[in-house]
Design a protein around this motif. Structure first.
Motif, PDB file in Angstrom:
ATOM      1  N   SER A 121       0.829  -0.925  -0.147  1.00  0.00           N
ATOM      2  CA  SER A 121       0.098  -0.168  -0.032  1.00  0.00           C
ATOM      3  C   SER A 121       0.789   1.406   0.079  1.00  0.00           C
ATOM      4  CB  SER A 121      -0.920   0.059   1.279  1.00  0.00           C
ATOM      5  OG  SER A 121      -1.608  -0.858   1.069  1.00  0.00           O
ATOM      6  N   LYS A 122       0.327   2.404  -1.423  1.00  0.00           N
ATOM      7  CA  LYS A 122       1.435   3.275  -0.692  1.00  0.00           C
ATOM      8  C   LYS A 122       0.646   4.393  -1.465  1.00  0.00           C
ATOM      9  CE  LYS A 122       5.522   1.007  -0.566  1.00  0.00           C
ATOM     10  NZ  LYS A 122       6.229   1.589   0.771  1.00  0.00           N
ATOM     11  N   MET A 123       1.194   5.633  -1.270  1.00  0.00           N
ATOM     12  CA  MET A 123       0.354   7.382  -1.848  1.00  0.00           C
ATOM     13  C   MET A 123       0.929   7.348  -3.374  1.00  0.00           C
ATOM     14  SD  MET A 123      -1.111   7.513   1.174  1.00  0.00           S
ATOM     15  CE  MET A 123      -1.630   9.361   0.695  1.00  0.00           C
ATOM     16  N   VAL A 124       0.095   7.362  -4.448  1.00  0.00           N
ATOM     17  CA  VAL A 124       0.629   7.749  -5.771  1.00  0.00           C
ATOM     18  C   VAL A 124       0.344   9.011  -6.361  1.00  0.00           C
ATOM     19  CG1 VAL A 124       1.381   5.248  -6.176  1.00  0.00           C
ATOM     20  CG2 VAL A 124      -0.857   6.088  -6.822  1.00  0.00           C
ATOM     21  N   GLU A 125       0.706   9.356  -7.024  1.00  0.00           N
ATOM     22  CA  GLU A 125       0.077  10.198  -8.236  1.00  0.00           C
ATOM     23  C   GLU A 125      -1.045   9.308  -8.676  1.00  0.00           C
ATOM     24  OE1 GLU A 125       2.841  14.320  -8.822  1.00  0.00           O
ATOM     25  OE2 GLU A 125       3.467  13.102  -9.510  1.00  0.00           O
ATOM     26  N   GLY A 126      -1.556  10.918  -8.949  1.00  0.00           N
ATOM     27  CA  GLY A 126      -2.988  10.467 -10.012  1.00  0.00           C
ATOM     28  C   GLY A 126      -2.154   9.779 -11.605  1.00  0.00           C
ATOM     29  N   ARG A 127      -1.281  10.497 -11.627  1.00  0.00           N
ATOM     30  CA  ARG A 127      -0.132  10.370 -13.316  1.00  0.00           C
ATOM     31  C   ARG A 127       0.929   8.945 -13.126  1.00  0.00           C
ATOM     32  NH1 ARG A 127       3.239  15.648 -13.858  1.00  0.00           N
ATOM     33  NH2 ARG A 127       4.071  15.457 -11.881  1.00  0.00           N
ATOM     34  N   THR A 128       1.116   8.519 -12.022  1.00  0.00           N
ATOM     35  CA  THR A 128       2.065   7.935 -12.065  1.00  0.00           C
ATOM     36  C   THR A 128       1.961   6.092 -12.812  1.00  0.00           C
ATOM     37  OG1 THR A 128       2.793   7.813  -9.973  1.00  0.00           O
ATOM     38  CG2 THR A 128       3.261   5.844  -9.948  1.00  0.00           C
ATOM     39  N   LEU A 129       2.293   6.299 -13.025  1.00  0.00           N
ATOM     40  CA  LEU A 129       2.166   4.900 -13.957  1.00  0.00           C
ATOM     41  C   LEU A 129       2.680   3.044 -13.113  1.00  0.00           C
ATOM     42  CD1 LEU A 129       3.681   6.229 -17.858  1.00  0.00           C
ATOM     43  CD2 LEU A 129       1.160   5.551 -16.963  1.00  0.00           C
ATOM     44  N   LEU A 130       2.030   2.314 -14.228  1.00  0.00           N
ATOM     45  CA  LEU A 130       2.722   0.908 -12.563  1.00  0.00           C
ATOM     46  C   LEU A 130       3.626   1.245 -12.875  1.00  0.00           C
ATOM     47  CD1 LEU A 130       1.364  -1.571 -11.828  1.00  0.00           C
ATOM     48  CD2 LEU A 130       1.419  -2.868 -13.848  1.00  0.00           C
ATOM     49  N   VAL A 131       4.717   0.640 -14.159  1.00  0.00           N
ATOM     50  CA  VAL A 131       6.446   0.279 -14.432  1.00  0.00           C
ATOM     51  C   VAL A 131       6.519   1.687 -13.088  1.00  0.00           C
ATOM     52  CG1 VAL A 131       6.881   2.664 -16.031  1.00  0.00           C
ATOM     53  CG2 VAL A 131       8.177   0.482 -15.962  1.00  0.00           C
ATOM     54  N   ASP A 132       6.475   3.403 -13.406  1.00  0.00           N
ATOM     55  CA  ASP A 132       7.175   3.782 -12.182  1.00  0.00           C
ATOM     56  C   ASP A 132       6.951   3.321 -11.032  1.00  0.00           C
ATOM     57  OD1 ASP A 132       8.553   5.001 -14.709  1.00  0.00           O
ATOM     58  OD2 ASP A 132       6.461   6.720 -14.462  1.00  0.00           O
ATOM     59  N   MET A 164      -1.329  -8.409 -14.724  1.00  0.00           N
ATOM     60  CA  MET A 164      -2.109  -8.194 -13.740  1.00  0.00           C
ATOM     61  C   MET A 164      -2.695  -9.040 -14.109  1.00  0.00           C
ATOM     62  SD  MET A 164      -3.874  -4.840 -14.493  1.00  0.00           S
ATOM     63  CE  MET A 164      -4.643  -3.976 -13.805  1.00  0.00           C
ATOM     64  N   ASP A 165      -3.585  -9.880 -13.078  1.00  0.00           N
ATOM     65  CA  ASP A 165      -4.421 -10.924 -12.938  1.00  0.00           C
ATOM     66  C   ASP A 165      -4.408 -11.822 -13.663  1.00  0.00           C
ATOM     67  OD1 ASP A 165      -5.675  -9.126 -10.007  1.00  0.00           O
ATOM     68  OD2 ASP A 165      -7.085  -8.112 -11.896  1.00  0.00           O
ATOM     69  N   LEU A 175      -3.245   3.744  -9.984  1.00  0.00           N
ATOM     70  CA  LEU A 175      -3.813   3.602  -9.582  1.00  0.00           C
ATOM     71  C   LEU A 175      -5.302   2.508 -10.695  1.00  0.00           C
ATOM     72  CD1 LEU A 175      -4.567   7.370  -8.822  1.00  0.00           C
ATOM     73  CD2 LEU A 175      -4.897   5.531  -6.660  1.00  0.00           C
ATOM     74  N   ALA A 176      -4.856   2.590 -11.413  1.00  0.00           N
ATOM     75  CA  ALA A 176      -6.035   1.313 -12.501  1.00  0.00           C
ATOM     76  C   ALA A 176      -5.446   0.053 -11.447  1.00  0.00           C
ATOM     77  CB  ALA A 176      -5.900   1.310 -13.293  1.00  0.00           C
ATOM     78  N   CYS A 177      -4.410   0.011 -11.003  1.00  0.00           N
ATOM     79  CA  CYS A 177      -4.041  -1.219  -9.936  1.00  0.00           C
ATOM     80  C   CYS A 177      -4.574  -1.813  -8.798  1.00  0.00           C
ATOM     81  CB  CYS A 177      -2.616  -1.654 -10.326  1.00  0.00           C
ATOM     82  SG  CYS A 177      -1.795  -1.659 -12.042  1.00  0.00           S
ATOM     83  N   GLN A 178      -5.673  -0.790  -8.926  1.00  0.00           N
ATOM     84  CA  GLN A 178      -6.163  -1.112  -7.205  1.00  0.00           C
ATOM     85  C   GLN A 178      -6.974  -2.638  -6.755  1.00  0.00           C
ATOM     86  OE1 GLN A 178      -6.153   0.657  -4.116  1.00  0.00           O
ATOM     87  NE2 GLN A 178      -7.533  -0.494  -3.855  1.00  0.00           N
ATOM     88  N   GLY A 179      -6.784  -3.237  -5.803  1.00  0.00           N
ATOM     89  CA  GLY A 179      -7.116  -5.075  -5.216  1.00  0.00           C
ATOM     90  C   GLY A 179      -6.231  -5.855  -6.456  1.00  0.00           C
ATOM     91  N   ALA A 180      -5.491  -5.290  -7.409  1.00  0.00           N
ATOM     92  CA  ALA A 180      -4.934  -6.459  -8.646  1.00  0.00           C
ATOM     93  C   ALA A 180      -4.297  -7.462  -7.989  1.00  0.00           C
ATOM     94  CB  ALA A 180      -4.462  -5.633  -9.721  1.00  0.00           C
ATOM     95  N   GLU A 181      -3.053  -8.439  -8.936  1.00  0.00           N
ATOM     96  CA  GLU A 181      -2.034  -8.992  -8.458  1.00  0.00           C
ATOM     97  C   GLU A 181      -1.096  -8.893  -9.817  1.00  0.00           C
ATOM     98  OE1 GLU A 181      -2.568 -12.694  -6.648  1.00  0.00           O
ATOM     99  OE2 GLU A 181      -4.317 -12.699  -5.827  1.00  0.00           O
ATOM    100  N   ILE A 182      -0.321  -8.126  -9.094  1.00  0.00           N
ATOM    101  CA  ILE A 182       1.077  -8.025 -10.090  1.00  0.00           C
ATOM    102  C   ILE A 182       2.306  -9.160 -10.179  1.00  0.00           C
ATOM    103  CG2 ILE A 182       2.246  -6.294 -11.143  1.00  0.00           C
ATOM    104  CD1 ILE A 182      -0.376  -5.561 -11.214  1.00  0.00           C
TER     105      ILE A 182
END
Ligand SMILES: Cc1cc2nc3c(=O)[nH]c(=O)nc-3n(C[C@H](O)[C@H](O)[C@H](O)COP(=O)(O)OP(=O)(O)OC[C@H]3O[C@@H](n4cnc5c(N)ncnc54)[C@H](O)[C@@H]3O)c2cc1C
Ligand code: FES
Ligand code: FES
Lengths: 158, 264
Positions: free
Chosen positions: A14-25, A52-53, A65-72
């Motif tokens: 669980s981390k704080m991120v910016e809206g624009r943060t990409l999964l790779v970053d 991703m899932d 942020l689109a990965c909320q709850g996902a398994e990576i």
């Protein structure tokens, strides 16, 4: 900043991120999992492919942020302790890399391919690699490695 | 990419409300077009509204002679769906030709149709099958929906919820890919339903997807490759760029039309 929670290689983060943060970053800069690479940052090269899932996605074209709850799952999550995943062993055995920059994405794409298609033939492997670019190898050994890795994965699954 | 507020509403109503409150807000589906566009700063929304947590927006259903596909259904799911394979195999083939596996795992039919990229594949299928585009506000036929280059009849705050394809008797899609980008240099979708023949072309028109009425007329007399033997396509109005001249594309369109009819 909003918070995002997801499972990465089996561990809940669980981390704080910016809206624009990409999964790779998020993976590379926040979690320090630098195995996932950025080749083009324009969705073309596949160096950033992670699961991703359970399916292969380009992490440079996915918001954290689109990965909320996902398994990576990243390249770091593939080996079982000191024992390499059969696809990693196959890339090693068949010299499926030179500089290695594209390799994490190639291997994650290959594992996804085998999970969906079993043991694909050469033509299928080449078609499935449409989104992965290698500047070094000329692809022949990558294709051989994936064919061998597919055999090994299917054998180890019984 | 500039920063933005991220929203992930659980209902269509909430999504529509966020769009209404924020003039500069944009929807995101698979992000396979929007994120590259934002990275290039060609778009800089203040708010991004993710549709992925709204239930009921994805899925494939056969209802009588109509195939209904939810807006958030991914290209991969359309390409591999048993229902689509059986009812409308040309559409499954088309979805399987989009981009590459990772793009197909994220990209959605709703995003593709809303974006109306002049080289995108789904718009050709929608136009050739005269699909109905359903939004949170109304229904439109494909003839009404696609209005030009990257342009659609969608209004501010309108959200596509599904696309409904009437099942044709015969249909096929032939695509000549740009070898680097994998987008269509020319893609032709042909369909025959009852007496109506429709031919839609993507990748080649400088105004986006269009119907090739000349081929439609030839094929309504007889739906066969032979009926197209005198087909020549006018390069006027076609794209000429570094990948190929308008004349080259005109020839490609004729060849792809013949191939699609042969495969249908
Ligand atoms: C390397 C690569 C290769 C590609 N190759 C092809 C190809 O060969 N053929 C092809 O057709 N496409 C191709 N694409 C594009 C791909 O198919 C995209 O997935 C698609 O165009 C957009 O879908 P998306 O779900 O990703 O939409 P997004 O990128 O999330 O959104 C695109 C636009 O549509 C809007 N939008 C999204 N959903 C809705 C909705 N439900 N209602 C209203 N508006 C909405 C968004 O606001 C945005 O403006 C490629 C993409 C990449 C990165
Ligand atoms: S870095 Fe993501 S596709 Fe190249
Ligand atoms: S091994 Fe160098 S890019 Fe593939």
């Amino acid at each position: 900043m909003p918070k995002v929670s997801m499972t990465v290689n089996g561990e809940l983060v669980s981390k704080m991120v910016e809206g624009r943060t990409l999964l790779v970053d998020f993976l590379r800069d926040t979690l320090k999992l630098t195995g996932t690479h950025i080749g083009c940052d324009t969705s073309q090269c596949g160096a950033c492919v992670v699961h991703m899932d359970g399916s292969a996605v380009k992490s440079c074209t996915t918001l954290a942020l689109a990965c909320q709850g996902a398994e990576i799952m990243t390249i770091e999550g593939l080996a079982d302790g000191e024992t390499l995943h059969p696809m990693q062993t196959a890339f090693n055995d068949h010299h499926g890399l030179q500089c290695g920059y594209c390799t994490p994405g190639m291997i994650m794409t290959a594992v996804d391919m085998v999970k969906r298609l079993g043991v694909p033939d050469e033509e299928t492997i080449r078609a499935e690699l449409e989104g992965n670019i290698c500047r070094c190898t000329g692809y022949h050994n990558i294709v051989k490695a994936i064919a061998a890795g597919a055999e090994a994965m299917n054998k180890s699954n019984g | 990419m500039y920063d933005f507020n991220f929203h992930r509403p659980k209902s269509l109503r909430k999504a529509a409300a966020i769009l209404a409150e924020n003039e500069e807000a944009k929807l995101i589906a698979g992000g396979q077009t929007l994120l590259p566009t934002m990275k290039q700063r060609l778009a800089a929304p203040s708010d991004v509204v993710d549709l992925s947590a709204i239930s009921g927006l994805s899925g494939i259903e056969l209802k009588g002679r109509k195939l209904q596909i939810g807006a958030m259904t991914k290209h991969y799911d359309v390409a591999t769906s048993q229902v689509v394979r059986e009812a409308l195999p040309a559409l499954a083939d088309l979805a399987g030709m989009i981009g590459d596996p990772a793009v197909r795992n994220r990209g959605t039919i709703g995003g593709s149709v809303a974006n109306n990229d002049p080289a995108a594949d789904y718009p050709a299928a929608c136009l050739a099958l005269n699909a109905t585009i359903v939004t949170n506000k109304r229904r439109m036929t494909a003839d009404e929906f696609f209005t030009g280059l990257f342009d659609t009849a969608l209004e501010e705050g309108e959200i596509i919820t599904k696309v409904i394809f009437p099942l044709p008797k015969r249909a096929a899609y032939a695509k000549f890919r740009n070898p680097a980008s994998r987008y269509a240099m020319a893609g032709v979708f042909v369909s025959k339903r009852g007496r109506e023949v429709r031919v839609a072309v993507t990748g080649a028109g400088s105004d986006g997807v269009f119907r090739l009425t000349q081929a439609e007329e030839m094929l309504s007399k007889r739906f066969s490759e032979k009926a197209l033997k005198d087909l020549t396509v006018d390069p006027d109005g076609l794209v000429g760029d570094i990948h190929g001249s308008a004349e080259y594309r005109a020839n490609l369109v004729a060849v792809m039309t013949r191939r699609a009819v042969a495969a249908a």
